[in-house]
Design an enzyme around this catalytic site. Structure first.
Site, PDB file in Angstrom:
ATOM      1  CD  GLU A  92      -1.622  -2.141   2.146  1.00  0.00           C
ATOM      2  OE1 GLU A  92      -0.433  -2.503   2.160  1.00  0.00           O
ATOM      3  OE2 GLU A  92      -2.497  -2.667   2.848  1.00  0.00           O
ATOM      4  CG  ASP A 165      -2.225  -3.173   5.740  1.00  0.00           C
ATOM      5  OD1 ASP A 165      -1.007  -3.380   5.628  1.00  0.00           O
ATOM      6  OD2 ASP A 165      -2.698  -2.057   6.029  1.00  0.00           O
ATOM      7  CG  ASP A 167      -7.177  -4.907   7.248  1.00  0.00           C
ATOM      8  OD1 ASP A 167      -6.777  -4.957   6.060  1.00  0.00           O
ATOM      9  OD2 ASP A 167      -7.212  -3.847   7.896  1.00  0.00           O
ATOM     10  CD  GLU A 169     -10.888  -0.907   3.363  1.00  0.00           C
ATOM     11  OE1 GLU A 169     -11.093  -0.135   2.417  1.00  0.00           O
ATOM     12  OE2 GLU A 169     -11.798  -1.427   4.042  1.00  0.00           O
ATOM     13  CE1 TYR A 392      -2.475  -3.722   9.092  1.00  0.00           C
ATOM     14  CE2 TYR A 392      -4.246  -5.069   9.964  1.00  0.00           C
ATOM     15  CZ  TYR A 392      -3.800  -4.073   9.122  1.00  0.00           C
ATOM     16  OH  TYR A 392      -4.688  -3.436   8.290  1.00  0.00           O
ATOM     17  NE  ARG A 394      -6.006   0.750   9.957  1.00  0.00           N
ATOM     18  CZ  ARG A 394      -4.943   1.129   9.262  1.00  0.00           C
ATOM     19  NH1 ARG A 394      -4.117   0.204   8.773  1.00  0.00           N
ATOM     20  NH2 ARG A 394      -4.674   2.397   9.047  1.00  0.00           N
ATOM     21  CG  HIS A 439      -5.205  -9.478  12.163  1.00  0.00           C
ATOM     22  ND1 HIS A 439      -5.039 -10.114  10.953  1.00  0.00           N
ATOM     23  CD2 HIS A 439      -6.176  -8.547  11.956  1.00  0.00           C
ATOM     24  CE1 HIS A 439      -5.876  -9.586  10.066  1.00  0.00           C
ATOM     25  NE2 HIS A 439      -6.568  -8.648  10.655  1.00  0.00           N
TER      26      HIS A 439
END
Length: 599
Positions: A92, A165, A167, A169, A392, A394, A439
């Site tokens: 990203e 990432d 997740d 998203e 991570y 989130r 996670h």
């Protein structure tokens, strides 16, 4: 949409591609239409064929290893070699690209997507409510050169890895990149990792997988819901309230919490009430003042029961006769309870608890906290190149890998001693009913990187947040703190009346820290922590005996007023959102930022 053309994507999903009548750009709308009924659906290639296909891949590896082809040569060098070139990795952000590129080395081209490469159109709803709520995607003008570059590099890469990432998203970004850049699904793989360290990166690239369409569709469902609520309710606010307001699936509920709290504060009626405390001392200190300073040793008790009932003292007039009676009363010790109390360490951070603690301890807003955490996750130059310092950020999980726990136990044993290490690694359970626990908890990627050793390489805010994360994780793996506790009932009343029949019951309780445990690292300065370290604080004697007479030194009647609930801070609002299962922790920062910016 002009010139709509039905098609099937590489993974078998139906869609329609056409031209935007406004800007002339390409529009892709996901979902099945009647035009797909007579369109042959391609058979998905078997999994085994993916590995067996590219003989060109071997030739590409040989070419890449030659002296004439450079790792940074990109698509051009691959074309000259007559085969496929380096392996393309898409992440990203540029910072993440630098860190991962350093670990992968030669033979890889690491490119940032700079977030999403396509999105719903801002000018309209972009959701086809008549056809299964299919979203209409478009590559924004500012992202077209990037998508073109990714398409050209992907066309001449031996393999493509989408390392966004871990997740939902990130999964959606990976899928959008593959679709927008027309990447060959036979050569495109998904890699995920919880921390940006060399072992984690290598392990991820050794075990790639396909894009998880269940996660992609989950993200799309939330995105579509957000668009339906926002784009259909916001115009109503413009007409009925005022312009430039916005409604949202989650932000509107958060605003309601704030409004309800404000109404509760405005409608609150403050009520006066009084308490009576007493400074008490054992009779053995009558002839030996001193002890703590120049004063006679004493401890505090508070009126607990009046004639067997909870005291209700609403004014000074109601308190005065009791004060007068207590001045001449006989005081005697009733029941005394000695015990121990165990204070267990908190769990390692999740996204929401990190935001709450950073707000309370460091004065950082949620947006700033997540921005700095992102920097620590993506990599900071700590003298050995860019290195990811935390996992991570989130996450709603409090799980910790066995390797990280073992590293922490070794550090605790070496630094603090065997007694500070619990018998077995602790296991924590999340309190959130909707936690997915996909996670790990937020923790440092290397226990040996202490805050002190990194201070010279970090900015002030990076150091403060890393120190908070490091200390919280270390504390979570340490032994509990232990306290000695004492609680005593003190009866007051006429001397000739048995103690338990006297009208006034005071209660004194306290604790003394006997083993610091995790408090050696984290939490010793928390408000309300009774650690017994203050020699001037009134300590309750542990040698009080039932029936022992007690001297009254001073009565302390005090006036109070009931207080309304406090207004939400960022930390308390995050806590309320989580307790009510509103939204996701990863979105709390943006929700609060939107509420603040739009008043």
């Amino acid at each position: 949409m002009e010139n709509p053309t039905p098609e099937w994507s590489a993974n078998g999903a139906p869609g329609t591609r056409g031209k935007c009548p406004v800007c002339g750009g390409t529009i892709y709308k996901q979902g099945r239409t009647p035009a797909h009924e007579h369109l042959p659906k391609p058979e998905p290639a078997p999994r085994a064929a993916k590995k067996a296909t590219p003989k060109a891949g071997k030739a590409a590896k040989a070419t890449t290893g030659g002296k004439k082809t450079k790792a940074a040569g990109g698509a051009t060098g691959a074309k000259r070699a007559g085969g496929r070139g380096e392996k393309l990795v898409v992440v990203e952000s540029p910072a993440k690209a630098r860190t991962i590129g350093r670990y992968l080395g030669k033979g890889y081209i690491v490119k940032p997507s700079l977030g999403h490469v396509r999105d719903l159109l801002k000018s309209r709803l972009s959701v086809d409510v008549e056809h299964d709520f299919a979203p209409e995607y478009r590559v924004p003008n500012e992202k077209r050169p990037l998508v073109k570059e990714l398409r050209e590099i992907a066309a001449h890469s031996s393999e493509i890895f989408l390392a966004t990432d871990p997740d939902r998203e990130g999964e959606a970004i990976a899928w959008h990149v593959m679709e927008a850049a027309d990447m060959d699904p036979q050569r495109t793989k998904r890699v995920v990792f919880q921390e940006i360290t060399q072992p984690a990166i290598r392990a991820a690239f050794e075990h790639p997988r396909d894009i998880d369409m269940d996660r992609v569709e989950a993200q799309q469902a939330r995105r579509v819901l957000d668009r339906l609520v926002g784009y259909q309710l916001s115009p109503l606010l413009w007409r009925k309230v005022q312009g430039r307001l916005s409604a949202g699936r989650v932000q509107s509920v958060a605003v309601r919490l704030v409004v309800e709290r404000e109404r509760e504060i405005e409608g609150f009626d403050s009520v006066e009430y009084w308490t009576i405390d007493a400074e008490l001392s054992q009779t053995k200190f009558r002839l030996s003042p001193g002890g703590n300073g120049t004063r006679r040793p004493f401890f505090l008790g508070r009126l607990h029961r009046l004639q067997g009932e909870e005291p209700s003292l609403g004014s000074e007039e109601a308190v005065r006769p009791h004060v007068e009676a207590l001045q001449t009363a006989h005081w005697e010790v009733g029941d005394v309870a000695l015990g121990t109390r165990t204070r267990r360490p908190p769990a390692p951070f999740t996204t929401s608890t990190l935001q709450q603690d950073a707000s309370r301890r460091l004065g950082m807003g949620t947006t700033k906290t997540m921005r700095i955490a992102q920097e620590l996750y993506e990599g900071v130059n700590v003298g050995e190149g860019d290195t990811g310092l935390i996992t991570y950020m989130r996450t709603d999980s409090v799980n910790v890998s066995a390797i990280a726990q073992e590293e922490a136990r070794d550090f605790i044993r070496a630094t603090f001693g065997e007694e500070y290490m619990p018998d077995k690694p602790p296991v924590y359970k999340t309190r959130s009913k909707t936690a997915q626990e996909a996670h790990e908890a937020i923790r440092p990627t290397g226990i040996e990187r202490t805050p002190a050793s990194l201070k010279a390489h970090l900015s002030k805010d990076q150091f403060r947040l890393y120190k908070l994360i490091w200390e919280r994780f270390m504390a979570s793996q340490m032994a509990p703190a232990l306290y000695d506790t004492v609680s005593a009932d003190i009866w007051a009343g006429p001397a000739g009346v048995p103690a338990t029949q006297r009208p006034y019951l005071f209660r004194a309780s306290g604790s003394t820290l006997t083993f610091r445990g995790f408090l050696a690292v984290y939490g010793a300065d928390d408000p309300g922590d009774e650690n017994g370290d203050d020699p001037d604080a009134p300590q309750i004697p542990s040698d009080l005996q039932t029936g022992e007479p007690i001297d009254l030194l001073k009565l302390l009647p005090d006036q109070h007023f009931t207080q309304p609930p406090p207004r939400y801070s960022e930390a308390s609002l995050v806590k309320a959102l989580e307790e009510h299962n509103i939204g996701r922790p990863s979105t709390y920062a943006s929700i609060i930022s939107t509420i603040q910016n739009r008043g």
